[in-house]
Write a protein that holds these residues in place. Structure first.
Motif, PDB file in Angstrom:
ATOM      1  N   CYS A  18       2.258 -73.228  85.799  1.00  0.00           N
ATOM      2  CA  CYS A  18       0.833 -73.313  86.640  1.00  0.00           C
ATOM      3  C   CYS A  18       0.731 -73.769  87.834  1.00  0.00           C
ATOM      4  O   CYS A  18       1.276 -75.050  87.893  1.00  0.00           O
ATOM      5  CB  CYS A  18       0.061 -74.225  85.643  1.00  0.00           C
ATOM      6  SG  CYS A  18      -0.107 -73.836  83.944  1.00  0.00           S
ATOM      7  N   ASP A  19       0.410 -73.272  88.812  1.00  0.00           N
ATOM      8  CA  ASP A  19       0.182 -73.947  89.894  1.00  0.00           C
ATOM      9  C   ASP A  19      -0.814 -74.991  90.139  1.00  0.00           C
ATOM     10  O   ASP A  19      -0.799 -76.008  90.868  1.00  0.00           O
ATOM     11  CB  ASP A  19       0.207 -72.822  91.128  1.00  0.00           C
ATOM     12  CG  ASP A  19       1.540 -72.435  91.918  1.00  0.00           C
ATOM     13  OD1 ASP A  19       2.523 -72.971  91.389  1.00  0.00           O
ATOM     14  OD2 ASP A  19       1.558 -71.574  92.702  1.00  0.00           O
ATOM     15  N   GLY A  20      -1.871 -74.406  89.398  1.00  0.00           N
ATOM     16  CA  GLY A  20      -3.120 -75.270  89.346  1.00  0.00           C
ATOM     17  C   GLY A  20      -3.808 -75.273  87.959  1.00  0.00           C
ATOM     18  O   GLY A  20      -3.399 -74.140  87.307  1.00  0.00           O
ATOM     19  N   ILE A  21      -4.597 -76.150  87.792  1.00  0.00           N
ATOM     20  CA  ILE A  21      -5.076 -75.967  86.321  1.00  0.00           C
ATOM     21  C   ILE A  21      -6.798 -76.404  86.346  1.00  0.00           C
ATOM     22  O   ILE A  21      -7.208 -77.291  87.123  1.00  0.00           O
ATOM     23  CB  ILE A  21      -4.181 -77.073  85.415  1.00  0.00           C
ATOM     24  CG1 ILE A  21      -4.658 -76.398  83.844  1.00  0.00           C
ATOM     25  CG2 ILE A  21      -4.713 -78.322  85.563  1.00  0.00           C
ATOM     26  CD1 ILE A  21      -3.740 -76.576  82.895  1.00  0.00           C
ATOM     27  N   GLU A  22      -7.380 -75.524  85.850  1.00  0.00           N
ATOM     28  CA  GLU A  22      -8.943 -75.356  86.081  1.00  0.00           C
ATOM     29  C   GLU A  22      -9.531 -75.391  84.839  1.00  0.00           C
ATOM     30  O   GLU A  22      -9.064 -74.906  83.862  1.00  0.00           O
ATOM     31  CB  GLU A  22      -9.712 -74.739  87.017  1.00  0.00           C
ATOM     32  CG  GLU A  22      -9.757 -75.209  88.194  1.00  0.00           C
ATOM     33  CD  GLU A  22     -10.259 -74.353  89.325  1.00  0.00           C
ATOM     34  OE1 GLU A  22     -11.550 -74.084  89.192  1.00  0.00           O
ATOM     35  OE2 GLU A  22      -9.564 -73.726  90.077  1.00  0.00           O
ATOM     36  N   SER A  23     -10.796 -76.098  84.495  1.00  0.00           N
ATOM     37  CA  SER A  23     -11.289 -76.015  83.485  1.00  0.00           C
ATOM     38  C   SER A  23     -12.804 -75.473  83.559  1.00  0.00           C
ATOM     39  O   SER A  23     -13.511 -75.906  84.361  1.00  0.00           O
ATOM     40  CB  SER A  23     -11.605 -77.373  82.627  1.00  0.00           C
ATOM     41  OG  SER A  23     -12.382 -77.256  81.403  1.00  0.00           O
ATOM     42  N   GLU A  24     -12.878 -74.256  83.004  1.00  0.00           N
ATOM     43  CA  GLU A  24     -14.374 -73.464  83.202  1.00  0.00           C
ATOM     44  C   GLU A  24     -14.502 -72.949  81.698  1.00  0.00           C
ATOM     45  O   GLU A  24     -14.175 -72.719  80.999  1.00  0.00           O
ATOM     46  CB  GLU A  24     -13.917 -72.157  84.152  1.00  0.00           C
ATOM     47  CG  GLU A  24     -13.995 -72.809  85.461  1.00  0.00           C
ATOM     48  CD  GLU A  24     -13.336 -71.650  86.503  1.00  0.00           C
ATOM     49  OE1 GLU A  24     -13.687 -70.281  86.020  1.00  0.00           O
ATOM     50  OE2 GLU A  24     -12.833 -71.962  87.713  1.00  0.00           O
ATOM     51  N   MET A  25     -16.041 -72.432  81.997  1.00  0.00           N
ATOM     52  CA  MET A  25     -16.535 -71.731  80.695  1.00  0.00           C
ATOM     53  C   MET A  25     -16.347 -70.189  80.877  1.00  0.00           C
ATOM     54  O   MET A  25     -16.506 -69.556  81.933  1.00  0.00           O
ATOM     55  CB  MET A  25     -18.072 -71.846  80.862  1.00  0.00           C
ATOM     56  CG  MET A  25     -18.839 -72.468  79.899  1.00  0.00           C
ATOM     57  SD  MET A  25     -20.371 -72.925  79.875  1.00  0.00           S
ATOM     58  CE  MET A  25     -21.139 -71.380  80.269  1.00  0.00           C
ATOM     59  N   ASN A  26     -15.491 -69.686  79.939  1.00  0.00           N
ATOM     60  CA  ASN A  26     -15.000 -68.288  80.089  1.00  0.00           C
ATOM     61  C   ASN A  26     -14.381 -67.854  78.700  1.00  0.00           C
ATOM     62  O   ASN A  26     -13.601 -68.632  77.988  1.00  0.00           O
ATOM     63  CB  ASN A  26     -13.921 -67.857  81.066  1.00  0.00           C
ATOM     64  CG  ASN A  26     -13.671 -66.536  81.434  1.00  0.00           C
ATOM     65  OD1 ASN A  26     -13.517 -65.852  80.408  1.00  0.00           O
ATOM     66  ND2 ASN A  26     -13.428 -66.067  82.644  1.00  0.00           N
ATOM     67  N   HIS A  27     -14.977 -66.945  78.102  1.00  0.00           N
ATOM     68  CA  HIS A  27     -14.559 -66.600  76.565  1.00  0.00           C
ATOM     69  C   HIS A  27     -13.055 -66.118  76.575  1.00  0.00           C
ATOM     70  O   HIS A  27     -12.499 -66.012  75.547  1.00  0.00           O
ATOM     71  CB  HIS A  27     -15.568 -65.662  76.000  1.00  0.00           C
ATOM     72  CG  HIS A  27     -15.540 -64.210  76.595  1.00  0.00           C
ATOM     73  ND1 HIS A  27     -15.793 -63.765  77.773  1.00  0.00           N
ATOM     74  CD2 HIS A  27     -14.690 -63.086  76.138  1.00  0.00           C
ATOM     75  CE1 HIS A  27     -15.541 -62.449  77.872  1.00  0.00           C
ATOM     76  NE2 HIS A  27     -15.097 -62.020  76.727  1.00  0.00           N
ATOM     77  N   LEU A  28     -12.446 -65.708  77.649  1.00  0.00           N
ATOM     78  CA  LEU A  28     -11.006 -65.449  77.612  1.00  0.00           C
ATOM     79  C   LEU A  28     -10.209 -66.763  77.932  1.00  0.00           C
ATOM     80  O   LEU A  28      -8.752 -66.568  77.758  1.00  0.00           O
ATOM     81  CB  LEU A  28     -10.738 -64.557  78.855  1.00  0.00           C
ATOM     82  CG  LEU A  28     -11.697 -63.255  78.869  1.00  0.00           C
ATOM     83  CD1 LEU A  28     -11.391 -62.370  79.889  1.00  0.00           C
ATOM     84  CD2 LEU A  28     -11.431 -62.482  77.675  1.00  0.00           C
ATOM     85  N   TYR A  29     -10.552 -67.886  77.985  1.00  0.00           N
ATOM     86  CA  TYR A  29      -9.895 -68.987  78.259  1.00  0.00           C
ATOM     87  C   TYR A  29      -9.673 -69.926  76.977  1.00  0.00           C
ATOM     88  O   TYR A  29     -10.329 -69.786  75.961  1.00  0.00           O
ATOM     89  CB  TYR A  29     -10.529 -70.060  79.226  1.00  0.00           C
ATOM     90  CG  TYR A  29     -10.700 -69.419  80.664  1.00  0.00           C
ATOM     91  CD1 TYR A  29      -9.945 -68.285  81.047  1.00  0.00           C
ATOM     92  CD2 TYR A  29     -11.293 -70.099  81.458  1.00  0.00           C
ATOM     93  CE1 TYR A  29     -10.163 -67.851  82.237  1.00  0.00           C
ATOM     94  CE2 TYR A  29     -11.913 -69.753  82.888  1.00  0.00           C
ATOM     95  CZ  TYR A  29     -10.887 -68.469  83.293  1.00  0.00           C
ATOM     96  OH  TYR A  29     -11.397 -68.178  84.403  1.00  0.00           O
ATOM     97  N   PRO A  30      -8.423 -70.300  76.963  1.00  0.00           N
ATOM     98  CA  PRO A  30      -7.206 -70.703  77.880  1.00  0.00           C
ATOM     99  C   PRO A  30      -6.675 -69.345  78.365  1.00  0.00           C
ATOM    100  O   PRO A  30      -6.156 -68.830  77.349  1.00  0.00           O
ATOM    101  CB  PRO A  30      -6.312 -71.727  77.084  1.00  0.00           C
ATOM    102  CG  PRO A  30      -6.657 -71.484  75.557  1.00  0.00           C
ATOM    103  CD  PRO A  30      -7.931 -70.998  75.476  1.00  0.00           C
TER     104      PRO A  30
END
Ligand code: U2F
Length: 562
Positions: A502-514
């Motif tokens: 991981c170059d960066g890590i973000e937290s979002e609403m998305n049904h495909l995450y993590p």
């Protein structure tokens, strides 16, 4: 209070009421299955040993049968209309009753209100009242009615509700804000329930709970009798409504070269024009007579509709081969009227995907009907193939009792599982790294999530290939996706353990995450626990998938789940 298995179903038949054709159909079915339910209960009791089972007070509100929602099904029971839903409700009632729970059944708004204790004349009661039920089984129609008539209690108690939902509801459609923002809004979804509260007819996506129904189980003597009595040139066509036969002349005439064709198509006074004269049409049969017909037949043949009904399982259980068409491209809510507006983007690759994927050859043949040679060759091959009657364990009475028992004892959506906040480092490393570094095993450390169900040590994490959904990624490894394990993977730690750069890590609403996005090497965590989803894929991501093992013939339960 402890639940005690029941062996006499006559009180259940009284509870089921009377009048409507649908209820009459359901009661006949329950009566016919009594001996099987009782035997299954004895077997399960033995299997469970002395384990304590709490007796629950359960309300079953069958919304689609209420006048208030139009009750379009009851008048069609004797006219070739859908019976699958009634089959399933009859079996759910029988299972809950046989397991020994306290049961109330309602099929009208008035009965619902009086059971919920809503004061008469008060359509929408603003107060929260104590709810006298631990669990409520209903459907989308019933859910709507409860929302309208329970006032504030609805919010408070909706974690006790289970929604019987034939084709399933995927998390992206269930989350109101997300569905609205991203075009997943449909006529049915957006209730913000835990997706496991939706219970399906077949194991579609493990995001929902698989409820199922039952089919008749034969003993060895009966199986032998059936095998001896089979007419190798007899076919029964799947489809009790004439419209299903429309435009199928070509297939019927090919089939007619080899076999005597039987149908059970509803008709009023004359043969429906869609059904050719060379077909022996019995008219719509009562269920037991339909079973008798299947016992003699060699082939049960589908022409593409209805989708995913009970009849193919009954045919296979009675020793038929089921021949069905492959759908290419697959049918889905995007391209087919029947699925339009249903809260799922599942792609259906044949008329009966469960039969194709969970049963398969020699019982199930899925072929391209546009290719007449392939179609004809299949018929020729089937006529000389020997098959034994077969019923997957999860569709036996014992299998259904076992599964519902496990759900009732272990599923609790009223307690918050309180997963570690996204992005937080797990306090203790929960994984052991597998040698190939794309697969993680949960360390055998149950103290990390004591009492979790399914137990956390059955977790196997996989990083899916680009564009692959977790449902499929897990199946590729002989495992099943387990959404309740997502919280354990939703951390920087999990990505690190999988050696994802991981170059960066973000937290979002998305049904495909993590998930991991290759271009940009970015890792994404799930911000909204309700959106954890086994279903769904995108060519942009490699998804991080929680998989688990399952019992042979009982995909809903892990090895240590009982
Ligand atoms: C499915 O509904 P259907 O009712 O069309 O499903 P089928 O597989 O045709 O069969 C339902 C029952 O009908 C019985 C048979 C099955 O248990 O024993 N039956 C009968 O009693 N007499 C006859 O002559 C022939 C069959 C599905 F279940 C629904 O959820 C869907 O809405 C519908 C549309 O896809 O398909």
């Amino acid at each position: 209070v402890q639940a005690v298995f029941r062996s006499n179903l006559s009180h259940l038949l009284e509870l089921m009421g009377s009048g409507k054709e649908s209820l009459i159909f359901m009661k006949k079915r329950t009566k016919r299955f009594t001996a099987q339910w009782v035997l299954a209960a004895q077997r399960l009791a033995q299997k469970l040993g002395g384990v304590r089972r709490d007796q629950k007070q359960i309300l079953v509100h069958i919304g689609f049968l209420t006048e208030e929602s139009g009750d379009v099904f009851s008048p069609r029971v004797l006219k070739g209309g859908p019976l699958g839903e009634m089959v399933q409700w009859a079996d759910i009632l029988a299972a809950l009753y046989v397991l020994g729970h306290g049961l109330r059944i309602t099929v009208s708004l008035k009965e619902l209100q009086s059971n919920l204790g809503v004061p008469p004349g008060r359509g929408n009661c603003p107060l929260t009242m104590p709810l006298p039920f631990d669990l409520i089984y209903t459907d989308y129609h019933g859910l709507q009615q409860m929302k309208q008539h329970m006032g504030l209690s609805f919010r408070k108690y909706r974690c006790r509700i289970r929604v019987i939902d034939t084709f399933g509801t995927e998390p992206a459609y269930n989350h109101e804000e997300y569905a609205t923002l991203h075009g997943y809004r449909t006529n049915w979804g957006y209730w913000n329930l835990n997706p496991k509260q939706f219970m399906t007819m077949f194991p579609h996506t493990p995001d929902n709970s698989f409820m199922g129904f039952v089919s008749e189980e034969l003993n060895e003597t009966e199986k032998q009798l059936i095998k001896d009595g089979k007419a190798s040139n007899m076919a029964v066509v799947y489809g009790k409504e004439a419209s299903i036969w429309k435009g199928k002349e070509k297939f019927l005439s090919i089939l007619n070269k080899y076999m005597e064709i039987h149908g059970t198509v509803y008709y009023e006074s004359q043969r429906p024009p869609e059904v050719p004269a060379f077909v022996k049409n019995h008219g719509l049969l009562p269920q037991p007579e339909f079973q008798q017909l299947l016992r003699k037949a060699k082939l049960f043949i589908g022409f593409g509709f209805p989708y995913e009904g009970p009849a193919p399982l009954e045919a296979i259980a009675n020793g038929c081969v089921f021949l069905q068409s492959r759908f290419s491209p697959p049918h889905s809510s995007l391209n087919h009227e029947f699925f339009r507006g249903k809260p799922t983007s599942r792609e259906v690759f044949s008329q009966h995907p469960y039969a194709e994927n969970f049963i398969g050859k020699p019982h199930v043949w899925t072929v391209d009907y546009n290719n007449s040679e392939e179609f004809e060759a299949a018929i020729q091959a089937i006529m000389t193939t020997q098959v034994d009657p077969y019923l997957p364990y999860e569709y036996t009475c014992e299998g259904m009792l076992e599964r519902i028992h496990a759900y009732i004892q272990h599923q609790d959506f009223c307690v918050d599982p309180a997963p570690a906040p996204p992005g937080a480092r797990a306090p203790q490393s929960p994984f052991i790294l597998a040698p190939n570094a794309t697969h993680l095993e949960w360390a055998h450390n149950t103290s990390l999530a004591p009492g979790a169900w399914p137990p956390v040590h059955s977790l196997r994490a996989w990083l899916a290939a680009t564009g692959r959904a977790c449902t499929d990624a897990c199946l590729d490894h002989g495992l099943i996706c387990e959404p309740s394990f997502f919280p354990f993977l939703n951390s920087q730690d999990a990505f690190q353990k999988l050696q994802v750069p991981c170059d960066g890590i973000e937290s979002e609403m998305n049904h495909l995450y993590p998930a991991f996005a290759q271009p940009g090497q970015e890792c994404f965590l799930q911000k909204e626990p309700l959106l954890f989803s086994c279903a769904g894929s995108s060519t942009k991501y490699r998804r991080l998938c929680p998989c688990r093992d399952f019992r042979k013939g009982q995909v809903a339960l892990c090895q240590d789940c009982l």
